[in-house]
Design an enzyme around this catalytic site. Structure first.
Site, PDB file in Angstrom:
ATOM      1  N   ASN A   9       0.818  -1.174  -0.210  1.00  0.00           N
ATOM      2  CA  ASN A   9       0.460  -0.094  -0.180  1.00  0.00           C
ATOM      3  C   ASN A   9       1.224   1.421   0.235  1.00  0.00           C
ATOM      4  OD1 ASN A   9      -1.678   2.056   0.672  1.00  0.00           O
ATOM      5  ND2 ASN A   9      -2.275   1.520   2.633  1.00  0.00           N
ATOM      6  N   TRP A  10       0.628   1.972  -1.016  1.00  0.00           N
ATOM      7  CA  TRP A  10       2.083   3.059  -1.531  1.00  0.00           C
ATOM      8  C   TRP A  10       1.834   3.896  -0.240  1.00  0.00           C
ATOM      9  CZ3 TRP A  10       3.784   3.108  -7.022  1.00  0.00           C
ATOM     10  CH2 TRP A  10       5.222   1.841  -7.590  1.00  0.00           C
ATOM     11  N   LYS A  11       0.472   4.068  -0.512  1.00  0.00           N
ATOM     12  CA  LYS A  11      -0.292   4.861  -0.562  1.00  0.00           C
ATOM     13  C   LYS A  11      -0.193   6.318  -0.700  1.00  0.00           C
ATOM     14  CE  LYS A  11      -0.082   3.412   4.798  1.00  0.00           C
ATOM     15  NZ  LYS A  11      -0.196   2.897   6.112  1.00  0.00           N
ATOM     16  N   HIS A  94     -10.072   1.776   4.748  1.00  0.00           N
ATOM     17  CA  HIS A  94      -8.289   1.669   5.253  1.00  0.00           C
ATOM     18  C   HIS A  94      -8.746   2.548   6.340  1.00  0.00           C
ATOM     19  CE1 HIS A  94      -4.044   3.091   6.578  1.00  0.00           C
ATOM     20  NE2 HIS A  94      -3.912   1.411   5.340  1.00  0.00           N
ATOM     21  N   GLU A  96      -6.702   4.551   7.693  1.00  0.00           N
ATOM     22  CA  GLU A  96      -7.057   6.075   6.889  1.00  0.00           C
ATOM     23  C   GLU A  96      -8.133   7.142   6.262  1.00  0.00           C
ATOM     24  OE1 GLU A  96      -3.203   5.588   5.200  1.00  0.00           O
ATOM     25  OE2 GLU A  96      -2.458   5.349   7.140  1.00  0.00           O
ATOM     26  N   GLU A 166      -5.935  -4.452  10.785  1.00  0.00           N
ATOM     27  CA  GLU A 166      -4.840  -3.315  10.359  1.00  0.00           C
ATOM     28  C   GLU A 166      -4.845  -2.887  11.339  1.00  0.00           C
ATOM     29  OE1 GLU A 166      -2.385  -2.711   6.557  1.00  0.00           O
ATOM     30  OE2 GLU A 166      -4.737  -1.053   6.390  1.00  0.00           O
ATOM     31  N   GLY A 172       1.942   2.540  10.770  1.00  0.00           N
ATOM     32  CA  GLY A 172       2.678   3.332  10.316  1.00  0.00           C
ATOM     33  C   GLY A 172       3.791   4.152  11.890  1.00  0.00           C
ATOM     34  N   SER A 211       2.772  -1.843   9.954  1.00  0.00           N
ATOM     35  CA  SER A 211       4.747  -1.953  10.615  1.00  0.00           C
ATOM     36  C   SER A 211       4.675  -3.147  10.667  1.00  0.00           C
ATOM     37  CB  SER A 211       4.606  -1.519  11.881  1.00  0.00           C
ATOM     38  OG  SER A 211       4.089  -0.697  12.480  1.00  0.00           O
ATOM     39  N   GLY A 232       2.769  -1.295   3.991  1.00  0.00           N
ATOM     40  CA  GLY A 232       2.495   0.507   4.127  1.00  0.00           C
ATOM     41  C   GLY A 232       3.765   0.931   3.803  1.00  0.00           C
ATOM     42  N   GLY A 233       4.859   1.489   4.636  1.00  0.00           N
ATOM     43  CA  GLY A 233       6.125   1.490   5.001  1.00  0.00           C
ATOM     44  C   GLY A 233       7.379   0.532   3.967  1.00  0.00           C
TER      45      GLY A 233
HETATM   46  P1  PGA Z   1       2.800   0.224   7.350  1.00  0.00           P
HETATM   47  O1  PGA Z   1       1.045   0.410   6.896  1.00  0.00           O
HETATM   48  O2  PGA Z   1       3.257  -1.195   7.243  1.00  0.00           O
HETATM   49  O3  PGA Z   1       3.292   1.729   7.603  1.00  0.00           O
HETATM   50  O4  PGA Z   1       2.223   0.197   9.213  1.00  0.00           O
HETATM   51  C1  PGA Z   1       0.629  -0.178   6.653  1.00  0.00           C
HETATM   52  C2  PGA Z   1      -0.974   0.060   5.970  1.00  0.00           C
HETATM   53  O5  PGA Z   1      -1.564   0.654   6.600  1.00  0.00           O
HETATM   54  O6  PGA Z   1      -1.500  -0.749   5.296  1.00  0.00           O
END
Ligand code: PGA
Length: 248
Positions: A9-11, A94, A96, A166, A172, A211, A232-233
């Protein structure tokens, strides 16, 4: 046996130039990866990933979609538009989106249905906040998020979907759920689906996200009900992402 699915997930990250390097790195290192692999990218880069990844073992998708098919929804992107770029997946709900854009369970359920109606595979994100975990209501929250989709689309719809657990407090933050904490919620999700349809439950791919890194991926992915990761990251670094994929 469920195949593992590791999705990036590149966000809201990337540029044409950065993506070129990242995609080239992923393709170069994919040889010994057994898991299914996908990247979910910002809308403007769908054409780029389609061009770069068509014919490769990496699938692609988006991070959001409109619940509506077309019309006066300025700034929105429909499921059929994502299909025009040969997306396989789209992330829905998600945390967010839920927190920053006030997406309710009902809206998420509509997005999930819109994705499936267009032939996309939704990756449905569920998860509790720290406050909810500490308040002992993790299962109530995750159950409610899941039930909204089941009420809208039926349990059979999960046969063509992915669920991503999640925990919001792990996204994050560098704080990962312990394998035991994650497994417990994954088992809860599968049991809830099993109470409605055992066959769908047995096949349902449930990813963990929050994470996940090369250092903790093997242990998380080794849990019986953890079938992959939503990353994500670490998905912005080809080496880290591939190391997670190899752990699957
Ligand atoms: P993260 O994000 O791996 O940076 O914690 C995961 C996500 O939000 O899908």
């Amino acid at each position: 046996m469920r195949r593992k699915l590791v999705a990036g997930n590149w966000k809201m990250n990337g540029s044409l130039a950065e993506n070129e390097a990242l995609l080239a790195g992923l393709q170069a290192g994919l040889g010994d990866v057994k898991a299914d692999v996908a990247v979910c990218v910002p809308f403007p880069y769908l054409a780029q990933v389609q061009a770069r990844l068509a014919g490769s073992a990496i699938a692609w998708g988006a991070q959001n979609l409109s619940p509506h098919a077309r019309g006066a929804y300025t700034g929105e992107v429909s499921a059929s538009m994502l299909r025009d770029f040969a997306c396989t997946y789209v992330i829905v709900g998600h945390s967010e989106r839920r927190a920053l854009y006030a997406e309710s369970d009902a809206v998420v359920a509509e997005k999930f249905a819109a994705a499936q109606d267009a032939g996309l595979t939704p990756i449905l994100c569920v998860g509790e906040t720290l406050e909810e975990r500490e308040g002992g209501v993790t299962e109530r929250v995750v159950g409610r998020q899941l039930d909204a989709v089941i009420a809208r689309s039926g349990v059979e719809a999960l046969a063509k979907a992915v669920v991503a657990y999640e925990p919001v407090w792990a996204i994050g933050t560098g704080k990962t759920a312990t394998p035991g904490q994650a497994q417990a919620v994954h088992a809860f999700i599968r049991a809830r689906v099993r109470s409605l349809d055992a066959d769908v439950a047995a096949k349902l791919v449930i990813q963990y996200g929050g994470s996940m890194k090369p250092g903790n991926a093997a242990e998380l992915l080794g849990q019986p009900d953890i079938d992959g990761g939503l990353i994500g990251g670490a998905s912005l670094d080809a080496g880290e992402f591939l190391a997670i994929c190899r752990a699957g």
